[in-house]
Enzyme design. Structure first.
Site, mmCIF file in Angstrom:
data_model
loop_
_atom_site.group_PDB
_atom_site.id
_atom_site.type_symbol
_atom_site.label_atom_id
_atom_site.label_comp_id
_atom_site.label_asym_id
_atom_site.label_seq_id
_atom_site.Cartn_x
_atom_site.Cartn_y
_atom_site.Cartn_z
ATOM 1 N N GLY A 34 0.839 -1.201 0.000
ATOM 2 C CA GLY A 34 0.000 0.000 0.000
ATOM 3 C C GLY A 34 0.872 1.248 0.000
ATOM 4 N N ALA A 44 0.563 9.558 0.830
ATOM 5 C CA ALA A 44 1.268 8.992 -0.320
ATOM 6 C C ALA A 44 0.231 8.480 -1.306
ATOM 7 C CB ALA A 44 2.181 7.855 0.130
ATOM 8 N N LYS A 58 -8.033 11.612 15.276
ATOM 9 C CA LYS A 58 -7.922 11.253 13.853
ATOM 10 C C LYS A 58 -9.249 10.684 13.347
ATOM 11 C CE LYS A 58 -4.590 9.893 10.467
ATOM 12 N NZ LYS A 58 -5.488 9.626 9.434
ATOM 13 N N ASN A 97 -11.237 11.587 9.995
ATOM 14 C CA ASN A 97 -11.562 10.558 9.007
ATOM 15 C C ASN A 97 -13.059 10.302 8.903
ATOM 16 O OD1 ASN A 97 -8.534 8.978 9.904
ATOM 17 N ND2 ASN A 97 -8.955 9.826 7.905
HETATM 18 O O1 KPL Z 1 -6.351 10.158 6.282
HETATM 19 C C1 KPL Z 1 -6.895 10.601 5.292
HETATM 20 C C2 KPL Z 1 -7.317 9.635 4.279
HETATM 21 O O2 KPL Z 1 -7.483 9.980 3.117
HETATM 22 O O3 KPL Z 1 -7.466 8.469 4.648
HETATM 23 C C3 KPL Z 1 -7.185 12.074 5.177
HETATM 24 C C4 KPL Z 1 -6.692 12.755 6.429
HETATM 25 C C5 KPL Z 1 -8.640 12.310 5.025
HETATM 26 C C6 KPL Z 1 -6.432 12.737 4.070
HETATM 27 O O4 KPL Z 1 -6.952 12.458 2.813
#
Ligand code: KPL
Length: 300
Positions: free
Chosen positions: A11, A122, A178, A182
């Site tokens: 990944g 990434a 977080k 999310n």
């Molecule tokens: O963690 C992320 C994700 O895409 O999974 C965020 C913080 C929303 C950044 O795109």
């Protein structure tokens, strides 16, 4: 000789971490479904392209980073268990919550568990290309005590892989924080198939406010106090800082891959249910994504 790190999967975040370890003279091997070495192109921010080849993992596995989607953690750990050394250090890194409780009881007494919560970004333009698209803080916590040597190995390698990295005693408040980000950005961008930055548009504001106040009520029930203005600032700062990016859930949805929904929105709904709370806005997003329902695709 540096100890060997095994990175699970291929990944984006895993290959980012593996590449940084490799480029910092650490020994890295990849645990993938496909046999043999993996050759890919790594595009670092402001540092150009590098060709990297990493060997396939061999047992025993002593230091392992498992940066796979939350739903893949338990199957990966079960597959790895017979290959782990008695003193293995297992590091989880993913969005969402719920896996720590599942993995801890599977480890033997001298094996240890760690968690990295990262805001590094990434992207894989193709199966053999990885691009580092955004930098941000990462946090590392030990969830099961280990000795000084293993602690030193994990801390120094994770600092290379996820720099800038801060060591914390308790990862739980950071995981909730977080989760707030999310549980707003990922499902909304996946339902509406938009880039993160689109969520700054006024038509999403009321829904984001509701999602956050529902989140705060659940978090509070579990002893995590969040201030609405504070958490809203955090979410909008991530929206702004990652404006041009597609979220991981948007990408998973458009490519027909499983979604990390149960570890994010599903986790929140489950905790709410246990607490006797209802979360209508999160429930609606959950249902829309579970059913592949496009009925929410026009907020206007
Ligand atoms: O963690 C992320 C994700 O895409 O999974 C965020 C913080 C929303 C950044 O795109």
């Amino acid at each position: 000789m540096n100890p060997v790190w095994t990175v699970v999967g291929q990944g984006a975040i895993g290959l980012l971490a593996a590449s940084r370890l490799h480029l910092n003279q650490q020994q890295v091997q990849l645990f993938r479904r496909q046999p043999g070495p993996f050759r890919y192109q790594f595009e670092q921010q402001q540092q150009g392209l590098r060709q990297i080849e990493l060997p396939a993992a061999t047992a025993p596995i002593r230091l392992v980073l498992i940066p796979v989607k939350a739903y893949a953690v338990l199957p990966a750990v079960r597959q790895l268990l017979p290959l782990l050394s008695a003193d293995a250090q297992v590091v989880l890194c993913h969005n969402g919550m719920g896996t720590i409780e599942q993995v801890l009881p599977l480890l033997s007494p001298a094996q240890s568990l760690w968690f990295v919560s990262t805001s590094q970004a990434a992207f894989k333009p193709s199966a053999s290309q990885i691009r580092h698209t955004g930098s941000g803080p990462s946090y590392l916590a030990c969830l099961k005590a280990t000795d000084a040597l293993h602690t030193q190995w994990v801390q120094s390698a994770m600092a290379l892989a996820f720099e800038p990295l801060t060591l914390v005693d308790d990862i739980t408040p950071l995981l909730w924080r977080k989760l707030a980000v999310n549980s707003v950005i990922n499902p909304l961008t996946a339902v509406h198939q938009i880039r993160n930055g689109e969520l700054a548009q006024p038509q999403y504001q009321a829904l984001i406010t509701q999602l956050l106040s529902e989140f705060i009520a659940v978090a509070q029930h579990y002893g995590q106090a969040f201030d609405q203005a504070d958490i809203s600032r955090l979410v909008y700062s991530v929206i702004g800082n990652t404006a041009g990016n597609y979220s991981s859930m948007q990408q998973d949805k458009i490519h027909g891959r499983p979604l990390e929904l149960d570890a994010i929105t599903g986790y929140l709904l489950q905790r709410a249910d246990e607490a006797g709370l209802t979360l209508p806005a999160h429930q609606a997003l959950y249902q829309a994504l579970r059913a592949g329902d496009q009925s929410l695709s026009s907020p206007r």
